[in-house]
Design an enzyme around this catalytic site. Sequence first.
Site, PDB file in Angstrom:
ATOM      1  N   ARG A 176       0.815  -1.226   0.000  1.00 25.21           N
ATOM      2  CA  ARG A 176       0.000   0.000   0.000  1.00 25.21           C
ATOM      3  C   ARG A 176       0.847   1.275   0.000  1.00 25.21           C
ATOM      4  O   ARG A 176       0.417   2.296   0.549  1.00 25.21           O
ATOM      5  CB  ARG A 176      -0.975   0.037   1.202  1.00 25.21           C
ATOM      6  N   SER A 225     -10.520  -0.416   3.703  1.00 30.22           N
ATOM      7  CA  SER A 225      -9.780  -0.781   4.922  1.00 30.22           C
ATOM      8  C   SER A 225      -9.172   0.466   5.552  1.00 30.22           C
ATOM      9  O   SER A 225      -8.504   1.245   4.880  1.00 30.22           O
ATOM     10  CB  SER A 225      -8.657  -1.759   4.585  1.00 30.22           C
ATOM     11  N   GLU A 295      -4.277   3.002   6.938  1.00 27.77           N
ATOM     12  CA  GLU A 295      -4.113   2.884   5.480  1.00 27.77           C
ATOM     13  C   GLU A 295      -4.710   4.131   4.813  1.00 27.77           C
ATOM     14  O   GLU A 295      -4.211   4.603   3.808  1.00 27.77           O
ATOM     15  CB  GLU A 295      -4.814   1.614   4.978  1.00 27.77           C
TER      16      GLU A 295
HETATM   17  C1  LIG Z   1     -15.573  -0.108  -0.797  1.00 25.70           C
HETATM   18  C2  LIG Z   1     -14.082   0.083  -0.903  1.00 25.70           C
HETATM   19  C3  LIG Z   1     -13.265  -1.007  -1.116  1.00 25.70           C
HETATM   20  C4  LIG Z   1     -11.877  -0.843  -1.216  1.00 25.70           C
HETATM   21  N1  LIG Z   1     -11.099  -1.948  -1.428  1.00 25.70           N
HETATM   22  C5  LIG Z   1      -9.761  -1.786  -1.549  1.00 25.70           C
HETATM   23  C6  LIG Z   1      -8.920  -2.932  -1.783  1.00 25.70           C
HETATM   24  O1  LIG Z   1      -9.371  -4.057  -1.886  1.00 25.70           O
HETATM   25  N2  LIG Z   1      -7.579  -2.714  -1.908  1.00 25.70           N
HETATM   26  C7  LIG Z   1      -7.035  -1.467  -1.836  1.00 25.70           C
HETATM   27  O2  LIG Z   1      -5.807  -1.331  -1.981  1.00 25.70           O
HETATM   28  N3  LIG Z   1      -7.810  -0.380  -1.596  1.00 25.70           N
HETATM   29  C8  LIG Z   1      -9.142  -0.515  -1.456  1.00 25.70           C
HETATM   30  N4  LIG Z   1      -9.923   0.586  -1.206  1.00 25.70           N
HETATM   31  C9  LIG Z   1      -9.281   1.914  -1.010  1.00 25.70           C
HETATM   32  C10 LIG Z   1      -9.175   2.772  -2.282  1.00 25.70           C
HETATM   33  O3  LIG Z   1     -10.221   2.461  -3.188  1.00 25.70           O
HETATM   34  C11 LIG Z   1      -7.843   2.598  -2.992  1.00 25.70           C
HETATM   35  O4  LIG Z   1      -6.763   2.946  -2.160  1.00 25.70           O
HETATM   36  C12 LIG Z   1      -7.793   3.475  -4.260  1.00 25.70           C
HETATM   37  O5  LIG Z   1      -6.721   3.042  -5.068  1.00 25.70           O
HETATM   38  C13 LIG Z   1      -7.640   4.959  -3.962  1.00 25.70           C
HETATM   39  O6  LIG Z   1      -7.800   5.651  -5.187  1.00 25.70           O
HETATM   40  P1  LIG Z   1      -8.448   7.097  -5.247  1.00 25.70           P
HETATM   41  O7  LIG Z   1      -8.362   7.575  -6.647  1.00 25.70           O
HETATM   42  O8  LIG Z   1      -9.802   7.106  -4.645  1.00 25.70           O
HETATM   43  O9  LIG Z   1      -7.421   7.908  -4.347  1.00 25.70           O
HETATM   44  P2  LIG Z   1      -7.741   9.049  -3.261  1.00 25.70           P
HETATM   45  O10 LIG Z   1      -8.446   8.440  -2.107  1.00 25.70           O
HETATM   46  O11 LIG Z   1      -8.377  10.209  -3.912  1.00 25.70           O
HETATM   47  O12 LIG Z   1      -6.252   9.425  -2.838  1.00 25.70           O
HETATM   48  C14 LIG Z   1      -5.432   8.498  -2.172  1.00 25.70           C
HETATM   49  C15 LIG Z   1      -3.976   9.017  -2.210  1.00 25.70           C
HETATM   50  O13 LIG Z   1      -3.525   8.985  -3.565  1.00 25.70           O
HETATM   51  C16 LIG Z   1      -3.063  10.271  -3.950  1.00 25.70           C
HETATM   52  N5  LIG Z   1      -3.365  10.462  -5.365  1.00 25.70           N
HETATM   53  C17 LIG Z   1      -4.551  10.297  -6.001  1.00 25.70           C
HETATM   54  N6  LIG Z   1      -4.418  10.523  -7.316  1.00 25.70           N
HETATM   55  C18 LIG Z   1      -3.129  10.889  -7.505  1.00 25.70           C
HETATM   56  C19 LIG Z   1      -2.369  11.284  -8.645  1.00 25.70           C
HETATM   57  N7  LIG Z   1      -2.901  11.352  -9.871  1.00 25.70           N
HETATM   58  N8  LIG Z   1      -1.061  11.570  -8.468  1.00 25.70           N
HETATM   59  C20 LIG Z   1      -0.479  11.522  -7.241  1.00 25.70           C
HETATM   60  N9  LIG Z   1      -1.144  11.155  -6.132  1.00 25.70           N
HETATM   61  C21 LIG Z   1      -2.455  10.851  -6.257  1.00 25.70           C
HETATM   62  C22 LIG Z   1      -3.805  11.257  -3.057  1.00 25.70           C
HETATM   63  O14 LIG Z   1      -3.111  12.485  -2.952  1.00 25.70           O
HETATM   64  C23 LIG Z   1      -3.856  10.468  -1.754  1.00 25.70           C
HETATM   65  O15 LIG Z   1      -2.635  10.620  -1.058  1.00 25.70           O
HETATM   66  C24 LIG Z   1     -11.314   0.455  -1.099  1.00 25.70           C
HETATM   67  C25 LIG Z   1     -12.150   1.566  -0.888  1.00 25.70           C
HETATM   68  C26 LIG Z   1     -13.529   1.383  -0.794  1.00 25.70           C
HETATM   69  C27 LIG Z   1     -14.398   2.582  -0.573  1.00 25.70           C
END
Ligand SMILES: Cc1cc2nc3c(=O)[nH]c(=O)nc-3n(C[C@H](O)[C@H](O)[C@H](O)COP(=O)(O)OP(=O)(O)OC[C@H]3O[C@@H](n4cnc5c(N)ncnc54)[C@H](O)[C@@H]3O)c2cc1C
Length: 303
Positions: A176, A225, A295
């Site tokens: 992660r 998580s 996380e």
């Molecule tokens: C129902 C549910 C299930 C999930 N299951 C999982 C799972 O199985 N495994 C898992 O790993 N995660 C899971 N997640 C967590 C999440 O979906 C992941 O971590 C996802 O990859 C985050 O992406 P995001 O675009 O929403 O990032 P955000 O939440 O918007 O940002 C997360 C981080 O990434 C950075 N970021 C975003 N975009 C960029 C960019 N273009 N450049 C630089 N930095 C950036 C942000 O600044 C921040 O620090 C789950 C979430 C939910 C709600």
Amino acid sequence: MEIENFKGEIRKHEPLSRHTSFGIGGPADIMAYPSDRDDLIGLLAAIKKQKASYFVIGGGTNLLVRDGGFRGVVICLQRLSTIRIEREYRSIGGTFSVIYVEAGALLPKLLGFAIEQGLTGLEFTTGIPGTVGGAICMNAGTAAGEIGDVVDAVTLASPDGALVCQGREELGFGYRTSNIPAGHLVLDAKIILRRDDRERIKARVKEIQDRRRQHQPSGLQNAGSVFKNPQEESAGRLIDAAKLKGKKVGDAQVSDKHANFIVNLGKATAKDVVALMEIVRKTVLDVHGVRLEPEIKIIGEDA
Ligand SMILES: Cc1cc2nc3c(=O)[nH]c(=O)nc-3n(C[C@H](O)[C@H](O)[C@H](O)COP(=O)(O)OP(=O)(O)OC[C@H]3O[C@@H](n4cnc5c(N)ncnc54)[C@H](O)[C@@H]3O)c2cc1C
């Protein structure tokens, strides 16, 4: 904020609760949607000139924004969302495709594209929301795989607007995490997938969907998580064994379906979630002697 020739959209005092899967978060002073790379580079220059703080948001699905919101600019790359096959090649083990994908593309959309094209390697992302940029930054994944396994290279924008291409080895993918430097933005990635039978890919995706439905809360807002799994352990198991399922602070509750999820019962605040996380951390430390690490990313200021 003056941004030369900006073609995208600027919103002022934008409530971030609208942009997080928790449905929580105070306003961003400015939310900016660049429409292309030139827009983004102009925006970064304006931010630098005004010495403003900035943060890049993806789908907001791994994010807790505090109730006072974010003082500065929140950059959203959702308008940079191209997905296409760049080339194909044959190698040991089959035929491979290099996919070019921009950071603002939704991860489920990329999975859908791969299924449609008969390309395997992303099935483990089934049920993971958010954008490709967020997934790369977090090295999103499950026990079955991580996005870092299929990323070949990414283009990053530095805070000065310089574009840098980095290969997989330089990105330092870990559990992660990645070593993408603070303040850098992921703009695009090259992802390598292998040709496979479309029906077999669909069957694997369906199996994961069914498993997720059984084990994860549905219908209540959450950010996946909350804590990382400690080595050789499951954070959910530790929290469950500490009898914390159902524990509440305000409208934030430890899910009774999956103990490592905190759900928003309706009107939860960031303050509620942070207080509940503290109770969980302290109780797990007392009961099991294990220190849980978050996380989810927590940003912004208190109300
Ligand atoms: C129902 C549910 C299930 C999930 N299951 C999982 C799972 O199985 N495994 C898992 O790993 N995660 C899971 N997640 C967590 C999440 O979906 C992941 O971590 C996802 O990859 C985050 O992406 P995001 O675009 O929403 O990032 P955000 O939440 O918007 O940002 C997360 C981080 O990434 C950075 N970021 C975003 N975009 C960029 C960019 N273009 N450049 C630089 N930095 C950036 C942000 O600044 C921040 O620090 C789950 C979430 C939910 C709600």
